[in-house]
Design a protein around this motif. Structure first.
Motif, PDB file in Angstrom:
ATOM      1  N   LEU A 283       0.841  -1.208   0.000  1.00  0.00           N
ATOM      2  CA  LEU A 283       0.000   0.000   0.000  1.00  0.00           C
ATOM      3  C   LEU A 283       0.878   1.261   0.000  1.00  0.00           C
ATOM      4  O   LEU A 283       0.643   2.195  -0.769  1.00  0.00           O
ATOM      5  CB  LEU A 283      -0.913  -0.016   1.232  1.00  0.00           C
ATOM      6  CG  LEU A 283      -1.833   1.196   1.419  1.00  0.00           C
ATOM      7  CD1 LEU A 283      -2.875   1.258   0.311  1.00  0.00           C
ATOM      8  CD2 LEU A 283      -2.539   1.147   2.776  1.00  0.00           C
ATOM      9  N   ARG A 284       1.893   1.275   0.841  1.00  0.00           N
ATOM     10  CA  ARG A 284       2.783   2.443   0.913  1.00  0.00           C
ATOM     11  C   ARG A 284       3.470   2.683  -0.426  1.00  0.00           C
ATOM     12  O   ARG A 284       3.540   3.813  -0.907  1.00  0.00           O
ATOM     13  CB  ARG A 284       3.828   2.252   2.012  1.00  0.00           C
ATOM     14  CG  ARG A 284       3.279   2.410   3.406  1.00  0.00           C
ATOM     15  CD  ARG A 284       4.312   1.987   4.435  1.00  0.00           C
ATOM     16  NE  ARG A 284       5.053   3.095   4.995  1.00  0.00           N
ATOM     17  CZ  ARG A 284       4.745   3.693   6.137  1.00  0.00           C
ATOM     18  NH1 ARG A 284       3.694   3.322   6.827  1.00  0.00           N
ATOM     19  NH2 ARG A 284       5.471   4.690   6.588  1.00  0.00           N
ATOM     20  N   GLY A 285       3.937   1.586  -1.038  1.00  0.00           N
ATOM     21  CA  GLY A 285       4.620   1.698  -2.329  1.00  0.00           C
ATOM     22  C   GLY A 285       3.686   2.263  -3.387  1.00  0.00           C
ATOM     23  O   GLY A 285       4.051   3.155  -4.161  1.00  0.00           O
ATOM     24  N   ALA A 286       2.450   1.765  -3.417  1.00  0.00           N
ATOM     25  CA  ALA A 286       1.480   2.236  -4.412  1.00  0.00           C
ATOM     26  C   ALA A 286       1.179   3.717  -4.189  1.00  0.00           C
ATOM     27  O   ALA A 286       1.051   4.490  -5.144  1.00  0.00           O
ATOM     28  CB  ALA A 286       0.198   1.412  -4.313  1.00  0.00           C
ATOM     29  N   PHE A 287       1.060   4.136  -2.937  1.00  0.00           N
ATOM     30  CA  PHE A 287       0.793   5.545  -2.642  1.00  0.00           C
ATOM     31  C   PHE A 287       1.992   6.427  -3.007  1.00  0.00           C
ATOM     32  O   PHE A 287       1.804   7.549  -3.475  1.00  0.00           O
ATOM     33  CB  PHE A 287       0.382   5.728  -1.175  1.00  0.00           C
ATOM     34  CG  PHE A 287      -1.105   5.720  -0.996  1.00  0.00           C
ATOM     35  CD1 PHE A 287      -1.835   4.567  -1.255  1.00  0.00           C
ATOM     36  CD2 PHE A 287      -1.795   6.865  -0.615  1.00  0.00           C
ATOM     37  CE1 PHE A 287      -3.217   4.560  -1.144  1.00  0.00           C
ATOM     38  CE2 PHE A 287      -3.177   6.873  -0.496  1.00  0.00           C
ATOM     39  CZ  PHE A 287      -3.888   5.714  -0.759  1.00  0.00           C
ATOM     40  N   GLU A 288       3.192   5.917  -2.789  1.00  0.00           N
ATOM     41  CA  GLU A 288       4.373   6.703  -3.173  1.00  0.00           C
ATOM     42  C   GLU A 288       4.365   6.973  -4.675  1.00  0.00           C
ATOM     43  O   GLU A 288       4.558   8.102  -5.111  1.00  0.00           O
ATOM     44  CB  GLU A 288       5.663   5.953  -2.799  1.00  0.00           C
ATOM     45  CG  GLU A 288       6.189   6.345  -1.430  1.00  0.00           C
ATOM     46  CD  GLU A 288       7.062   5.265  -0.824  1.00  0.00           C
ATOM     47  OE1 GLU A 288       7.719   4.497  -1.575  1.00  0.00           O
ATOM     48  OE2 GLU A 288       7.065   5.159   0.431  1.00  0.00           O
ATOM     49  N   ARG A 289       4.096   5.899  -5.456  1.00  0.00           N
ATOM     50  CA  ARG A 289       4.083   6.068  -6.915  1.00  0.00           C
ATOM     51  C   ARG A 289       2.922   6.963  -7.341  1.00  0.00           C
ATOM     52  O   ARG A 289       3.069   7.839  -8.193  1.00  0.00           O
ATOM     53  CB  ARG A 289       3.986   4.704  -7.610  1.00  0.00           C
ATOM     54  CG  ARG A 289       5.271   3.893  -7.508  1.00  0.00           C
ATOM     55  CD  ARG A 289       5.186   2.634  -8.348  1.00  0.00           C
ATOM     56  NE  ARG A 289       4.168   1.709  -7.845  1.00  0.00           N
ATOM     57  CZ  ARG A 289       4.361   0.858  -6.824  1.00  0.00           C
ATOM     58  NH1 ARG A 289       5.539   0.809  -6.223  1.00  0.00           N
ATOM     59  NH2 ARG A 289       3.407   0.046  -6.417  1.00  0.00           N
ATOM     60  N   GLY A 290       1.763   6.776  -6.719  1.00  0.00           N
ATOM     61  CA  GLY A 290       0.585   7.565  -7.072  1.00  0.00           C
ATOM     62  C   GLY A 290       0.776   9.046  -6.768  1.00  0.00           C
ATOM     63  O   GLY A 290       0.432   9.911  -7.589  1.00  0.00           O
ATOM     64  N   ALA A 291       1.347   9.342  -5.616  1.00  0.00           N
ATOM     65  CA  ALA A 291       1.568  10.737  -5.233  1.00  0.00           C
ATOM     66  C   ALA A 291       2.574  11.373  -6.186  1.00  0.00           C
ATOM     67  O   ALA A 291       2.391  12.502  -6.655  1.00  0.00           O
ATOM     68  CB  ALA A 291       2.071  10.810  -3.792  1.00  0.00           C
ATOM     69  N   ARG A 292       3.618  10.611  -6.502  1.00  0.00           N
ATOM     70  CA  ARG A 292       4.639  11.124  -7.418  1.00  0.00           C
ATOM     71  C   ARG A 292       4.002  11.457  -8.762  1.00  0.00           C
ATOM     72  O   ARG A 292       4.276  12.503  -9.352  1.00  0.00           O
ATOM     73  CB  ARG A 292       5.759  10.090  -7.591  1.00  0.00           C
ATOM     74  CG  ARG A 292       7.106  10.726  -7.866  1.00  0.00           C
ATOM     75  CD  ARG A 292       8.223   9.686  -7.979  1.00  0.00           C
ATOM     76  NE  ARG A 292       8.296   8.808  -6.821  1.00  0.00           N
ATOM     77  CZ  ARG A 292       8.379   7.469  -6.912  1.00  0.00           C
ATOM     78  NH1 ARG A 292       8.366   6.860  -8.079  1.00  0.00           N
ATOM     79  NH2 ARG A 292       8.469   6.728  -5.818  1.00  0.00           N
TER      80      ARG A 292
END
Ligand code: KG4
Ligand code: ZN
Length: 352
Positions: A283-292
Motif C-alpha cells: 500500500l505504501r509503495g502504491a501511494f508513493e508512486r501515485g503521489a509522485r
C-alpha cells in the motif's frame, strides 16, 4: 511543571486491543509502551471486547509506571493526561478514560479527551512536515476514512466504507485462510510469495461509482468463493498465495484510485496515509508512486506509529493543550465518535 512552551504529556490509548501509553515533551518522545493483546484474542480469531477491557485494567497501571520511570519524570511533573475517548469498544474506552480521570484527579492536572481517528491522522506529523490542504486516508481495523485536511483540527469527511473497514477485511480473509490474527501482516507476507501476474483477479468494489465511498464486504465474499472453488475459476480452490495477492491488489487499487481522485477534486497539495493498514508495504509503495504521479508529497505515519499506540495520542494532545483545550472530569466516552462530519466531534470542523 513544564514552562509555557514545554508540555509534558501522558497519552493513554485503549480503544481496542492494544494497551498503550507514552510520555512526550513537545515533539520529543520520552517514553512509550505498547502491550499487544494479540495472544489473548488469537484463539477467537478476533477481539473479544470483555477480555480486552479486563486486560486494559490489569495492564494500564504497570505500563504507565514503567513509562514514568523511563522518562525520568516524577508523576507530579506532568502537565496533562490525554486519553482516547472514542471511537472504539465501549468497555475498552471506559477502562482508559476511567484510569486517566484517576490520574488527572490525583495529580490535579488537566484531562484531554482525544478522537482516535484524529490521533491516527495526526501521527502523519511524526513523519515530516505537512502541507495543506491535504487529502488523508486513514485505514485501520475499525476505520476507513478519506478526509480533506485544511489544517490540523480542520477536517471534512470525503468518503468512508459502507460496510467493513479495510483492516477488518484483511483480518477476515486471513481467518478464512487459517492465518493468525491480526491478519494484515500475514496476508501481506503470503501475497509477497506469489509472483506478480500470477494473482487471482478480484472485482474492484465501487471503483467506478463516481463517489469517494468504499465497500469491502463483497470482495471478502468473492475471496471465500475462490478459496472454496465456487464461482469462476473452474471449480478448483484457488492457490492461497495467489488469493492473498489478488485480494491485496484489489484493495490497494481502489484505495489509491479514490485517494488520488479526492486529491484532484480538492486540489490538495499533499497526500497523507495513516492507520494500522498503512503499515502495509504494498500500500505504501502504491501511494508513493501515485503521489509522485500527481506531483504531490506523500506524508505517511512512521511505520511503528501506524498501529494503535500512545505516542499518537500524546502528540495530538500537545497540540490541543497548546490551543487551550481542557476537558473536565465529567468527560464521557463516545464509541461512535466521528471525524470531519457535521454533528461529529464538537470543535472538529472549524470554519475558517
Ligand atoms: O490502527 P489499528 O492498530 O487499530 C484500529 O484502530 O483498528 O489497526 C489494526 C489493523 C488490523 O486490522 C491489522 O490486520 C491491520 O491493521 N494491519 C495490517 C498490517 N499491519 C496491521 N493490514 C495490512 N497489512 C499490514 N502489514
Ligand atoms: Zn486505531
Amino acid at each position: 511543571m513544564g514552562d509555557g512552551t514545554r508540555a509534558w504529556i501522558l497519552g493513554i490509548e485503549t480503544s481496542c486491543d492494544e494497551t498503550a501509553a507514552a510520555i512526550v515533551e513537545g515533539d520529543r518522545v520520552l517514553a512509550e509502551s505498547v502491550a499487544s493483546q494479540d495472544e489473548v484474542h488469537r484463539p477467537y480469531g478476533g477481539v473479544v471486547p470483555e477480555l480486552a477491557s479486563r486486560r486494559h485494567l490489569a495492564l494500564l497501571g504497570p505500563l504507565v509506571r514503567g513509562c514514568l520511570r523511563r522518562s525520568g519524570l516524577d508523576a507530579g511533573m506532568l502537565d496533562a493526561v490525554a486519553v482516547t475517548r472514542g471511537p472504539g469498544l465501549a468497555g475498552c474506552l471506559l477502562a482508559g478514560v476511567g484510569f486517566a480521570k484517576g490520574v488527572a484527579c490525583g495529580l490535579g492536572i488537566p484531562l484531554i479527551g482525544v478522537n482516535h481517528i484524529e490521533a491516527h491522522l495526526f501521527s502523519c506529523s511524526l513523519g515530516g512536515r505537512a502541507v495543506f490542504p491535504a487529502v488523508a486516508l486513514v485505514v485501520s481495523g475499525g476505520h476507513t476514512a478519506l478526509l480533506l485536511v485544511r489544517g490540523w483540527g480542520d477536517y471534512r469527511l470525503l468518503g468512508r466504507t459502507l460496510d467493513d473497514a479495510v483492516g477488518e477485511a484483511y483480518d477476515k480473509v486471513a481467518s478464512m485462510m487459517g492465518l493468525p490474527f491480526p491478519g494484515g501482516p500475514a496476508i501481506e507476507e503470503r501475497a509477497a510469495r506469489c509472483p506478480p501476474g500470477a494473482s487471482v483477479r478480484f472485482p474492484r468494489p465501487l471503483l467506478a461509482s463516481g463517489d469517494l465511498q468504499f465497500s469491502f464486504s463483497g470482495l471478502k465474499t468473492a475471496v471465500r468463493y475462490r478459496l472454496e472453488g465456487r464461482g469462476s475459476g473452474g471449480g478448483r480452490p484457488a492457490e492461497p498465495d495467489a488469493v492473498a495477492r489478488g485480494f491485496q491488489e484489489a484493495v490497494v487499487e481502489v484505495l489509491l484510485a479514490k485517494s488520488l481522485e479526492a486529491a484532484r477534486r480538492t486540489r490538495a497539495r499533499c497526500l497523507m496515509l495513516a492507520g494500522g493498514v498503512a503499515r502495509n508495504g504494498f500500500l505504501r509503495g502504491a501511494f508513493e508512486r501515485g503521489a509522485r504521479g500527481l506531483g504531490l508529497p506523500l506524508l505517511c505515519a512512521p511505520e511503528r506509529y501506524c498501529t494503535d499506540n500512545g505516542v499518537m495520542v500524546a502528540a495530538l494532545a500537545v497540540r490541543l493543550f497548546r490551543e487551550g483545550r481542557r476537558d473536565d472530569l465529567a468527560l464521557d466516552i463516545d464509541p461512535g465518535l466521528r471525524l470531519g462530519e457535521p454533528g461529529g466531534e464538537e470543535g472538529c470542523i472549524r470554519p475558517r
